[in-house]
Structure formats: structure tokens, C-alpha cells
Enzyme design. Sequence first.
Site, PDB file in Angstrom:
ATOM      1  N   ASP A 213       0.915  -1.210   0.029  1.00 30.61           N
ATOM      2  CA  ASP A 213      -0.049  -0.080   0.081  1.00 30.61           C
ATOM      3  C   ASP A 213       0.916   1.183   0.094  1.00 30.61           C
ATOM      4  O   ASP A 213       2.244   1.031   0.205  1.00 30.61           O
ATOM      5  CB  ASP A 213      -0.871  -0.035   1.143  1.00 30.61           C
ATOM      6  CG  ASP A 213      -1.689   1.268   1.452  1.00 30.61           C
ATOM      7  OD1 ASP A 213      -2.305   1.556   0.574  1.00 30.61           O
ATOM      8  OD2 ASP A 213      -1.725   1.706   2.543  1.00 30.61           O
TER       9      ASP A 213
ATOM     10  N   ASP B 292      -0.159   5.305   1.243  1.00 27.99           N
ATOM     11  CA  ASP B 292      -0.088   6.080   2.437  1.00 27.99           C
ATOM     12  C   ASP B 292      -0.249   5.272   3.601  1.00 27.99           C
ATOM     13  O   ASP B 292      -1.161   4.331   3.851  1.00 27.99           O
ATOM     14  CB  ASP B 292      -1.761   6.922   2.373  1.00 27.99           C
ATOM     15  CG  ASP B 292      -1.433   8.106   1.128  1.00 27.99           C
ATOM     16  OD1 ASP B 292      -0.504   8.826   1.294  1.00 27.99           O
ATOM     17  OD2 ASP B 292      -2.212   8.081   0.312  1.00 27.99           O
TER      18      ASP B 292
END
Length: 354
Positions: free
Chosen positions: A134, A136
Amino acid sequence: MTGIIDPGEEPADAAVRETYEEASIRAVPEKLAMVQALAPSQYDNGDQAQFLDLVFKLRWRAGAPHPADGENTDARWFSLENLPDMPQNMLNRVHAAVADTPETTFSWAQPTTVVQEIDEPRGFSASAAAALFDMDGTLVDSTSVVEGVWAEFAQQHHINLSELLDYAHGRRTMETVERFLPEGQNVQLATSVLDEKQLTRVDGIVEIPGASRFLRQLAGSPMAIVTSAPRQLALNRLRAAGLHVPEVLVAAEDVRTGKPSPEGYLEATRRLGVLPNECIVFEDAEAGLLAANRSGVRRTVVVGRHASSTTTALDRILDYTNISINRNGRTTTFTQKAESHPRRRRHVIPFEQC
């Protein structure tokens, strides 16, 4: 009709039996209308009891009502508009039974939060052919920008910011806007405004400690970033944090359904030419962790301190400063050494995440 269940008797059978014994009515059960715990009671001999009250709706099949067992003085039909006087708790039972809904009525004192104890990151070793990240919260810390933009949106539309942030983390902007934007407003326009604000704000964006070194060590190995951010926003944040951008980056516009759907992670494995069960995923948010688990990857590692029932059996790192890699052919082994004196921390988490 009221009564007590006989030993070994099914509750619905007891309702049918009591109706016939007390009023000479043949009936069949249609639904369980209400469940409630009655107040504790004490008998003259000192025994204490508390009854679980089950209210069934029954449909008449045959018979005319009359007091059949000597316990009652009268039995007759009443219309709902002309019910006799009765205690409120009995009236509640009637209303629950005749309500035009299939659901059972019950009470629940739902907690708002629970305290969960989690171990500090324990040692682990995991091998995989590809690593999926991922962005953020996993590689990039953009908290100040993200929370600032959503705070402006929440203030403008009179939305609870805490509830909004809990939902938004790990999801695409449009999905959050669709959930919270007041009815009648333009979702696409609001989404575009939010994306534009985030696109131009990079001050305060930094790497998760050790992420840059970690990605450089993985250079040449199959890896991808799977993010809920639009592509240009993802590129801006990765570059602002000084991070290597891998060839495969699956962004918001690359999927039809965002996290917690597994579509993004499955698209990444397709582009890398690997199977999901050959991959390790690094994720920090509930929506992303669910997406990773649903994609069927070999291993999922939590980055940070997010705690929920989803994370209970997962490995965890706080950042990338204590994790090493070792390549052997097409397989990479990721290792985190165990702490000499592991600690437990108490985390208060929203009940809906449990």
C-alpha cells in the site's frame, strides 16, 4: 398467551401448546417477534431466577377462543384498535408481533470502543516471490495533508470528522465522498476538488522510517504499489517522500472497485506475472488488510499500530528499520528479529472494527 417451556421442548412448540391449552386455539408459528431478558426475580424460598422472554407471532388455524385450562377467566378476539388495558410490557409484545417486518426486536447495549492488547512487533520470517505495498501509511506518511483536506470537507458539509477519517483510511476518495456527501450534491465535482487539493499539497509528506532503504534493497525483485490514490497523486507523494517508484503501480483509476475489494492486489499480481499465493503484502489500514486477505496472498504484514480482529494473527512491523531481506533465486525472504523483551500495549479501537 404466556407460559413456560417444558424440559426438552422447542420454544415455538411451547407457544403452540400454550395457545391451545389456555385458549383452545390451534395456531402455527410465523416468526420470532421479540427477545428480551426480564428483570431478575426472587421467590419466597430465596431462589433467584431470570427469564429469557421469547415472543412469537402465531397464525390462527382453527378453534374459537375460550378459557380452556381454568387459569384464565376469559378469552376472546380483540382488534388492534380496541385492545383491553394491559401493562406496557405486554403491549410491547403485541406491537412487536404485529409489526410489518421480518426482523426480531431485541435490545443491545453496544459499546463504542473496546480495549485490545497487542504485542509489540514479534519476530517473523516470510518468503515470497513478490512484494506488494500500500502507499499512504505504509510507505508514505501523508497524515497532515490527508487529515487537513478531509477536515475542510467535513467542516464545509457539517460531517463528523472522526467518523469520516475512520472510514476514509485506505479507500478511494470517491467512495468516501459517496458515503458522506449530503444528498443532492455533486459527488464527482466534490471528489475532483478534494483530489486537486491533495495533488498540490506535498509539504510535510515523509517516508515511513526505513522505507526508502527497504525499497532500494528490493530493486530488481518483483514488487508493486497498490494504492487507493489516483496515479498522479501517488507519484507526487512517492517523489515528495524520496521513494523509488516501481514499474507496477496500481492506482484508483485502474480498478472498478476499491479496497476492501481484492481487485487492486489481484491486478498487481497479474501485471507482475505471479500468483497471489506467491506474494507478501504490506498494509496499514483495515480496508487494505481485508483486500489483501481476500486476494489470497501468502502473507500479510501490518505496518504501524492499527489493531482490529483482522490483525490478530498477522505479523506486524512499526516501520522498516528492523526488517532485512535475503534473496535466493526468485524468492526473497523477509526477516524481522524478535525483541529481547517483548511488550504488550493497550489500544482503544472503535467497536465496529472488532
